[in-house]
Design an enzyme around this catalytic site. Structure first.
Site, short mmCIF file in Angstrom:
data_model
loop_
_atom_site.label_atom_id
_atom_site.label_comp_id
_atom_site.label_asym_id
_atom_site.label_seq_id
_atom_site.Cartn_x
_atom_site.Cartn_y
_atom_site.Cartn_z
N TYR A 40 16.09 -15.01 5.48
CA TYR A 40 15.67 -14.54 4.16
C TYR A 40 15.14 -13.10 4.24
CZ TYR A 40 12.71 -13.87 0.09
OH TYR A 40 12.11 -13.33 -1.01
N PRO A 77 6.59 -4.10 -2.10
CA PRO A 77 6.36 -5.51 -2.46
C PRO A 77 7.36 -6.43 -1.78
CG PRO A 77 7.50 -4.33 -4.24
CD PRO A 77 7.12 -3.30 -3.23
N ALA A 121 8.08 -10.75 -1.34
CA ALA A 121 7.70 -12.10 -1.72
C ALA A 121 7.17 -12.86 -0.51
CB ALA A 121 8.92 -12.81 -2.28
N SER A 148 3.54 -8.27 -4.36
CA SER A 148 4.66 -8.84 -5.14
C SER A 148 4.15 -9.86 -6.16
CB SER A 148 5.63 -9.52 -4.18
OG SER A 148 6.52 -10.37 -4.86
N TYR A 176 7.57 -8.59 -11.80
CA TYR A 176 8.87 -9.07 -12.27
C TYR A 176 8.63 -9.52 -13.70
CZ TYR A 176 11.61 -9.12 -7.95
OH TYR A 176 12.34 -8.76 -6.85
N THR A 217 9.82 -3.87 -11.29
CA THR A 217 11.11 -3.90 -10.59
C THR A 217 12.22 -4.05 -11.60
OG1 THR A 217 10.05 -4.77 -8.64
CG2 THR A 217 12.43 -5.13 -8.81
N LYS A 239 10.76 0.58 -10.23
CA LYS A 239 11.30 0.42 -8.86
C LYS A 239 12.74 -0.08 -8.92
CE LYS A 239 10.52 -2.17 -4.58
NZ LYS A 239 11.51 -3.25 -4.59
N HIS A 285 16.66 -2.01 -3.19
CA HIS A 285 16.07 -3.33 -2.91
C HIS A 285 16.44 -3.80 -1.50
CE1 HIS A 285 14.22 -6.65 -5.50
NE2 HIS A 285 14.32 -7.23 -4.32
N ASP A 305 12.21 3.73 -0.89
CA ASP A 305 12.17 2.75 0.21
C ASP A 305 13.59 2.42 0.65
OD1 ASP A 305 13.38 0.68 -1.27
OD2 ASP A 305 11.48 -0.27 -1.76
N GLY A 306 13.66 1.69 1.78
CA GLY A 306 14.95 1.22 2.28
C GLY A 306 15.29 1.81 3.63
C1 LIG Z 1 11.79 -10.59 2.19
C2 LIG Z 1 11.78 -9.57 1.11
C3 LIG Z 1 11.17 -9.87 -0.09
C4 LIG Z 1 11.16 -8.93 -1.11
N1 LIG Z 1 10.49 -9.22 -2.25
C5 LIG Z 1 10.41 -8.29 -3.22
C6 LIG Z 1 9.65 -8.55 -4.38
O1 LIG Z 1 9.03 -9.59 -4.52
N2 LIG Z 1 9.63 -7.58 -5.33
C7 LIG Z 1 10.32 -6.40 -5.20
O2 LIG Z 1 10.27 -5.56 -6.10
N3 LIG Z 1 11.01 -6.12 -4.09
C8 LIG Z 1 11.08 -7.04 -3.10
N4 LIG Z 1 11.77 -6.75 -1.96
C9 LIG Z 1 12.39 -5.43 -1.79
C10 LIG Z 1 11.43 -4.45 -1.07
O3 LIG Z 1 10.33 -4.12 -1.88
C11 LIG Z 1 12.12 -3.15 -0.67
O4 LIG Z 1 12.68 -2.56 -1.82
C12 LIG Z 1 13.25 -3.30 0.35
O5 LIG Z 1 13.07 -4.39 1.20
C13 LIG Z 1 13.50 -2.02 1.16
O6 LIG Z 1 12.67 -1.84 2.20
P1 LIG Z 1 12.95 -2.21 3.77
O7 LIG Z 1 14.28 -1.65 4.18
O8 LIG Z 1 11.79 -1.51 4.42
O9 LIG Z 1 12.91 -3.68 3.87
C14 LIG Z 1 11.80 -7.68 -0.92
C15 LIG Z 1 12.41 -7.39 0.28
C16 LIG Z 1 12.42 -8.31 1.30
C17 LIG Z 1 13.08 -7.95 2.60
C1 LIG Z 2 11.48 -13.88 -4.93
C2 LIG Z 2 12.48 -12.79 -4.82
C3 LIG Z 2 13.02 -12.43 -6.16
C4 LIG Z 2 11.88 -11.64 -4.11
C5 LIG Z 2 12.83 -10.52 -3.87
O1 LIG Z 2 12.83 -9.56 -4.57
C6 LIG Z 2 13.74 -10.54 -2.76
O2 LIG Z 2 13.84 -11.55 -2.07
O3 LIG Z 2 14.42 -9.52 -2.56
#
Ligand SMILES: Cc1cc2nc3c(=O)[nH]c(=O)nc-3n(C[C@H](O)[C@H](O)[C@H](O)COP(=O)(O)O)c2cc1C
Ligand SMILES: CC(C)CC(=O)C(=O)O
Length: 356
Positions: free
Chosen positions: A29, A82, A84, A111, A134, A160, A231, A254, A285-286
């Protein structure tokens, strides 16, 4: 510091170690992206391909990595994105991540889908908390969350906008992440009767409003005094609209988890920065895993960058201390990258540092 953390020299090694301690479903995940994961890979590759133009014979004996986002001072231009369910990594969940971020002068974005309440996390990172929203189909729930975030002292609202539906993440179709029965996700509330056939993430997906548009952003603007950050912006068109609506811009795909083959935030950054004409702040980010990545994004006009997965991996390995270790590695790398580029202040980082 726990002696074992020191053996990990970089974020890639921390990820490999976290893969050993997390359940296969949780790791799938966290790590996974959408479809063929082209965008997920491009997020990393983009940084490797962008080359630096360092300057020599500059006195770098005294380097200051600090900056500021929306009035929050940062020890270096990086915060936590953020994510989850930090509780899948560690029992202290978001509270541990927030404590680590605050103790190093960073910033925590909480988140909507957290294991801990806004109030608890705010106490762990006073003055250093942003809340990610959200927007639910049920606007009253969203409005109540915004009010709670504001009352708890969050300094900004991160809305988001790139997830009207969740992307197709095949790794979690194969190995669904399972939330233990009885686990409380405080911002979600009890399950809708009749939703039993949906797994937890699909259920959450069904709460999100796919009909969200700019008029809802205007509505949100009226609900709160907090600065609003959108975002998931990837084009100059949307960046311009965000600025017109008085919103700051968080460039993001994302983490490659939504639209596969979408541009990277790094690629989109120049047109976004140009479109907002300095009216609002721009973040990104990313794929950030190195100090040089932070340097490049800031040189292209990002006020700060954010990490998601890397923080979760630190949390999985050693809770608060693991997140602190991850942040410290990045700050040390960023400082060294500034020194080796001949820059002593974050304000000196500009496009002259990059080979275009
Ligand atoms: C496990 C996981 C959960 C995430 N949950 C959220 C979330 O709840 N809300 C949101 O806006 N982005 C969520 N994201 C996206 C991150 O905020 C971010 O945009 C993205 O992971 C890029 O960063 P990274 O390459 O450092 O992982 C999630 C990403 C991951 C990997
Ligand atoms: C609960 C999810 C919608 C969280 C999220 O943004 C993700 O998993 O990328």
């Amino acid at each position: 510091m726990t002696p074992t953390l020191k053996q990990y020299l970089n974020l890639q090694e921390l990820e490999a170690a976290a893969a050993e301690v997390l359940s296969p479903a949780a790791f799938a995940y966290y790590r996974g992206g959408a479809n063929d994961e082209h965008t997920l890979r491009a997020n990393r590759d983009g940084y490797a391909q962008l080359k630096l133009r360092p300057r020599m014979l500059v006195d770098v004996s005294n380097v200051d990595t600090s900056t500021e986002v929306l009035g929050v001072p940062l020890s270096f231009p990086l915060g936590i994105a953020p994510c989850a369910m930090h509780g899948l990594c560690h029992p202290d969940a978001e509270v541990a991540t927030a404590r680590a971020a605050a103790s190093l002068g960073s910033l925590m974005t909480l988140s909507t889908m957290s294991h801990r309440t806004i109030e608890d996390v705010s106490q762990a990172a006073p003055e250093r908390l942003w809340f990610q929203l959200y927007v639910y189909r049920d606007r009253e729930i969203s409005r109540a969350l915004v009010q709670r975030a504001e009352a708890a002292g969050a300094r900004a609202l991160v809305v988001t906008v790139d997830a009207p539906y969740l992307g197709r993440r095949e790794a979690i179709i194969k190995t669904p992440v399972h939330i233990e029965p009885g686990t409380i996700l405080p911002n979600i509330g009890p399950r809708r009767p009749g939703s039993e056939q949906l797994d937890d993430l699909r259920y959450f997906d069904s709460l999100l409003d796919p009909a969200l548009t700019w008029k809802d952003i205007a509505w949100l603007r009226q609900q709160t005094q907090l600065p609003i950050i959108l975002k998931g912006i990837l084009t100059h068109e949307d960046a311009g609209l965000a600025a017109q609506h008085g919103c700051h811009v968080w460039a993001s795909n994302h983490g490659g988890r939504q639209l596969d083959t979408a541009v990277t935030a790094l690629e989109a950054l120049p047109e976004i920065v140009e479109a907002v004409e300095g009216r609002v702040e721009v973040y990104l980010d990313g794929g950030i895993t190195r100090g040089t990545d932070i340097l490049k994004a800031v040189a292209l006009g990002a006020k700060a960058v954010f990490i998601a997965r890397a923080a979760l991996y630190g949390l999985a390995l050693a809770g608060e201390e693991g997140v602190r270790y991850t942040l410290q590695l990045l700050q040390d790398e960023f400082r060294l990258a500034m020194m080796l580029s001949g820059k002593t202040r974050v304000s000196e980082l500009g496009s002259d540092l990059l080979k275009m």
